[in-house]
Design a protein around this motif. Structure first.
Motif, short mmCIF file in Angstrom:
data_model
loop_
_atom_site.label_atom_id
_atom_site.label_comp_id
_atom_site.label_asym_id
_atom_site.label_seq_id
_atom_site.Cartn_x
_atom_site.Cartn_y
_atom_site.Cartn_z
N VAL A 272 46.56 -64.51 76.72
CA VAL A 272 47.68 -65.18 76.07
C VAL A 272 47.49 -66.69 76.23
CG1 VAL A 272 49.27 -63.26 76.44
CG2 VAL A 272 49.14 -65.11 78.12
N VAL A 273 48.13 -67.45 75.36
CA VAL A 273 48.05 -68.90 75.46
C VAL A 273 48.97 -69.38 76.58
CG1 VAL A 273 49.92 -69.39 73.81
CG2 VAL A 273 48.02 -71.01 74.05
N ASP A 274 48.60 -70.47 77.23
CA ASP A 274 49.40 -70.95 78.36
C ASP A 274 50.48 -71.94 77.94
OD1 ASP A 274 47.90 -73.15 77.67
OD2 ASP A 274 46.93 -73.40 79.63
N ARG A 275 50.74 -72.05 76.63
CA ARG A 275 51.74 -73.00 76.15
C ARG A 275 53.01 -72.33 75.66
NH1 ARG A 275 49.53 -78.05 75.85
NH2 ARG A 275 51.73 -78.57 75.96
N THR A 276 53.14 -71.02 75.85
CA THR A 276 54.36 -70.31 75.46
C THR A 276 55.50 -70.67 76.41
OG1 THR A 276 53.09 -68.48 74.52
CG2 THR A 276 55.39 -68.04 75.10
N GLU A 277 56.70 -70.86 75.85
CA GLU A 277 57.86 -71.22 76.68
C GLU A 277 59.09 -70.41 76.28
OE1 GLU A 277 58.75 -75.37 76.89
OE2 GLU A 277 56.68 -75.96 77.41
N LEU A 278 59.94 -70.13 77.26
CA LEU A 278 61.25 -69.52 77.04
C LEU A 278 62.29 -70.64 77.10
CD1 LEU A 278 63.06 -66.97 76.83
CD2 LEU A 278 63.07 -66.91 79.34
N VAL A 279 63.07 -70.82 76.02
CA VAL A 279 64.03 -71.92 75.96
C VAL A 279 65.44 -71.39 75.76
CG1 VAL A 279 62.28 -73.50 75.04
CG2 VAL A 279 63.75 -72.26 73.47
N ASP A 280 66.42 -72.20 76.14
CA ASP A 280 67.81 -71.76 76.16
C ASP A 280 68.49 -71.84 74.80
OD1 ASP A 280 67.73 -71.19 78.87
OD2 ASP A 280 68.31 -73.22 79.45
N ASP A 281 68.06 -72.76 73.95
CA ASP A 281 68.74 -72.92 72.66
C ASP A 281 67.80 -73.53 71.63
OD1 ASP A 281 68.70 -75.74 73.05
OD2 ASP A 281 70.55 -75.61 74.21
N ILE A 282 68.31 -73.67 70.41
CA ILE A 282 67.45 -74.09 69.31
C ILE A 282 67.02 -75.55 69.44
CG2 ILE A 282 69.17 -74.92 67.66
CD1 ILE A 282 66.15 -72.58 66.96
N GLU A 283 67.83 -76.39 70.06
CA GLU A 283 67.45 -77.79 70.24
C GLU A 283 66.26 -77.90 71.18
OE1 GLU A 283 68.48 -80.22 68.37
OE2 GLU A 283 69.84 -78.83 67.35
N ASP A 284 66.22 -77.04 72.20
CA ASP A 284 65.05 -77.02 73.09
C ASP A 284 63.82 -76.53 72.32
OD1 ASP A 284 66.46 -77.95 75.24
OD2 ASP A 284 66.82 -75.97 76.12
N ALA A 285 64.01 -75.61 71.38
CA ALA A 285 62.89 -75.13 70.58
C ALA A 285 62.36 -76.25 69.69
CB ALA A 285 63.33 -73.94 69.72
N ILE A 286 63.25 -77.05 69.11
CA ILE A 286 62.83 -78.18 68.28
C ILE A 286 62.08 -79.20 69.11
CG2 ILE A 286 63.71 -80.15 66.95
CD1 ILE A 286 65.95 -78.25 65.95
N ALA A 287 62.57 -79.45 70.34
CA ALA A 287 61.89 -80.38 71.24
C ALA A 287 60.51 -79.85 71.63
CB ALA A 287 62.74 -80.61 72.48
#
Length: 688
Positions: A272-287
């Motif tokens: 798997v790629v090491d850049r995957t992240e779990l985020v709390d909301d859509i603004e964190d996803a945009i960031a």
């Protein structure tokens, strides 16, 4: 079910590679050592590709791999799942079509943040406080890989989402995709991944292609896609492919979240790629997307955005899908990398197959951190459509491409569009068009195509001239010893000894090989001269039909089209090839050195007049079975036509051939029935 432990394996932590000779090893010892080596190589693959923490040097790994190959070859003990299977297997006639375990749908996308927020608003109508998993959006080739009881079973391209090309043998050669799963894996598992070519490997690979006189790939994605769709898996094995996995498509156990999938996949041995992240909301996803875009040029793989997935899988199931895409995922794309500059000139490159490619020379401009001074114009049809000419101000775009292209004219600086040449800039032969593509008709006489022609003539698909690989072909041409194919037969030892790296033995060996090549089978000679669209199977059909090179040279288009498996397009290409005075001159001169022999068989005519087509995996290779029926008078072709008598189907057969057989009322035989037909005609089954 857990993997076999590597504990106690002498080839794992500190392997010694001072092996005894293969001749001194008993078969029992060879089997024991081979199994330890297979286990160790799988372990080191995992440490290298998944954990990114190798414990042995590359040269030590290579020594272990080579030893395993030697033992398997010497004792005939290669297993179906051996790491040595990564070097490739038997070529196939075509890629079969396979239905996916579950549909592989696309993802809605946009480059606007407001569209991403609208996606989040739709999710919140079902999920009150959604979490998201964010992945890089890889610019590669999407793939379904299936494991049964932890064993690699098959691999399929995405295709139309419902079914794709069966690339099982090609994917088997990719070192980062395990043949065995590790750890506590599900009994059945279908995963989605992306096959790609790392950027540094792509640059090195393209450099080698250019040095070999071949056309470079435009970008890593094209290189990966072209490599994975090869009919000969040994070609795929030579390409530096890699793979990231990112989704569980189907499994015998449930995963509550996408994040739990991401955590589980590496424990099974899946990268798997090491850049995957779990985020709390859509603004964190945009960031997350903005941060990754800033680091884009530093990554060793091409991406063109990020994928945002709802984490809760039960909520994903509730949201469902549209006819073409998942409702619970969205791709936030990067803007295209583009700048404006001026075209200073247009040059025409002649490729190894005679294809003419127009390239725009540009006022240097920085595009996405890379200085660009040339860009592809693709083909004459695109030049006309975009109305591109020297002096025009144009927009140059990379959009993930390593080789940029002209996307549009911003301001005209000239009249009309660039006029494509009517004659080849290298050999002055007429230029002809095949749809949007232009190509040189010079064929064997065109210097730009000479290197490819000589290398192909000596290749396995040609006359199999040992010691005449691509590097030595380059030497002979660059040294002025070979200016056309017939010059190969004028070589002498004194000339060869003047070249770097040649000794008396190597010169003597090559001249002996050239002498041996003077009496080839007719089919091999027809294949070797490189007629467009004529591969080994078509060459065999032509050799059977016409019996001599002189008859083939003078065959009419209608006579060619009457040969089984040769349609009007291939017939036209053959006739055009032989109608070229330069090609005929080269072939005639070759025939003063070479005497092609009509193929003799020790069979009979028991199957005379019958035509067979084979599909799927059979108990023997298709080439062996084709040889068998042809030795007894039958034809073996690659596609079903009105002349086909029998379609013989093995495991995982192609649906297209079945459908064609049904339309044409062709008899379909299972493999056992096929052998019964042969037995009824007095032909015994040959065990291999």
């Amino acid at each position: 079910m857990a993997e076999v432990s590597a504990e106690g394996n002498p080839y794992v932590e500190d392997p010694q590679t001072d092996f005894e000779s293969v001749e001194a090893v008993s078969e029992e010892r060879a089997r024991e050592q081979s199994e330890l080596l297979r286990e160790a190589i799988r372990h080191h693959d995992y440490r290298y590709y998944v954990e990114n923490d190798p414990v042995i040097a590359d040269r030590t790994y290579d020594a272990l791999f080579t030893r395993l190959q030697e033992l398997e070859d010497a004792f005939g003990i290669q297993t179906e799942d051996s790491p040595t299977r990564r070097v490739g297997g038997e070529p196939v006639d075509e890629l079969e079509t396979v239905e996916h375990v579950t549909p592989m749908l696309s993802i809605d996308s946009s480059g606007e943040a407001d569209d991403v927020r609208d996606f989040d608003d739709r999710i919140r109508k079902t999920v009150s406080d959604p979490e998201y998993v964010c992945d890089p959006k890889f610019d590669g080739l999407s793939l379904e890989v299936v494991y049964e009881d932890g064993e690699y079973a098959r691999a399929t391209t995405r295709g139309n989402g419902r079914e794709g090309d069966d690339v099982t043998e090609n994917v088997r050669t990719i070192s980062s995709i395990p043949h065995h799963l590790r750890g506590d894996y599900p009994d059945s598992l279908a995963v989605r991944g992306e096959v790609y070519m790392p950027r540094d490997a792509f640059q090195a690979f393209n450099r080698e292609r250019v040095e070999d006189g071949k056309d470079p790939f435009a970008n890593p994605r094209n290189a990966a896609a072209g490599s994975l769709r090869q009919l000969d898996s040994s070609v795929t094995a030579e390409r530096p492919l890699d793979c990231f996995f990112y989704d569980v498509l189907d499994a015998s156990e449930e995963f509550p979240t996408h994040w739990s999938e991401y955590e589980a996949l590496p424990t099974y041995g899946l990268k798997v790629v090491d850049r995957t992240e779990l985020v709390d909301d859509i603004e964190d996803a945009i960031a997350y997307r903005d941060d990754l875009m800033a680091e884009r040029e530093e990554l060793n793989y091409e991406i063109d955005g990020v994928v945002i997935k709802l984490n809760d899988r039960s909520a994903c199931a509730e949201l469902g899908t549209t006819a073409r895409s998942y409702r619970w995922a969205y791709a936030y794309k990067f803007p295209a990398r583009a700048e404006v500059t001026t075209i200073t000139d247009v040059i025409i490159q002649v490729g190894r197959t005679g294809r003419l490619t127009p390239v725009a020379l540009l006022e240097p401009v920085d595009v996405g951190g890379v200085t660009v001074s040339r860009a592809s114009l693709h083909n004459p049809e695109e030049i006309a459509e975009k109305n591109v000419n020297v002096g025009d101000e144009v927009r140059v775009q990379r959009a993930g491409d390593v080789i940029p292209y002209v996307s549009e004219v911003v301001e005209k600086g000239s009249e009309g569009h660039y006029e494509f040449p009517e004659r080849c800039p290298v050999c002055d032969s007429p230029v002809e068009r095949d749809g949007p593509i232009a190509f040189c008709t010079g064929g064997l006489a065109c210097d730009a195509q000479l290197r490819r022609a000589v290398a192909y003539y000596a290749s396995d698909d040609g006359l199999d001239i040992e010691g005449l690989g691509e590097e030595r072909v380059e030497q002979l041409i660059d040294g002025g010893l070979v200016e056309s194919l017939p010059d190969l037969y004028e070589l002498d030892a004194d000339d060869l000894l003047e070249l770097d790296g040649w000794g008396e033995k190597s010169a003597e060996n090559l001249l002996a090989e050239m002498e041996r090549s003077k009496h080839p089978q007719l089919a091999n000679f027809v294949s070797a001269i490189g007629i467009p669209r004529v591969g080994t199977e078509t060459a065999r059909a032509l050799a059977r039909e016409f019996g001599s090179m002189n008859h083939l040279l003078d065959a009419s288009r209608d006579q060619l089209e009457s040969v089984p498996d040769i349609g009007p397009v291939v017939a036209d290409r053959i006739r055009e090839f032989f109608d070229s005075e330069r090609n005929r001159e080269v072939v005639r001169e070759l025939l003063t050195h070479v005497e092609p022999e009509a193929e003799e068989t020790d069979g009979g005519d028991e199957l005379a007049g019958l035509t067979f087509v084979f599909t799927g995996s059979l108990s023997q290779s298709r080439s062996d079975i084709s040889d068998l029926v042809e030795a007894h008078g039958a034809n073996a072709t690659g596609s079903v036509s009105g002349n086909t008598d029998y379609l013989v189907v093995g495991d995982n057969p192609g649906q297209t051939k079945r459908d064609d057989a049904e339309k044409r009322d062709v008899t379909v035989l299972e493999e056992d029935e096929f052998w019964d037909v042969l037995a009824e005609n007095g032909i015994e089954r040959e065990e291999r």
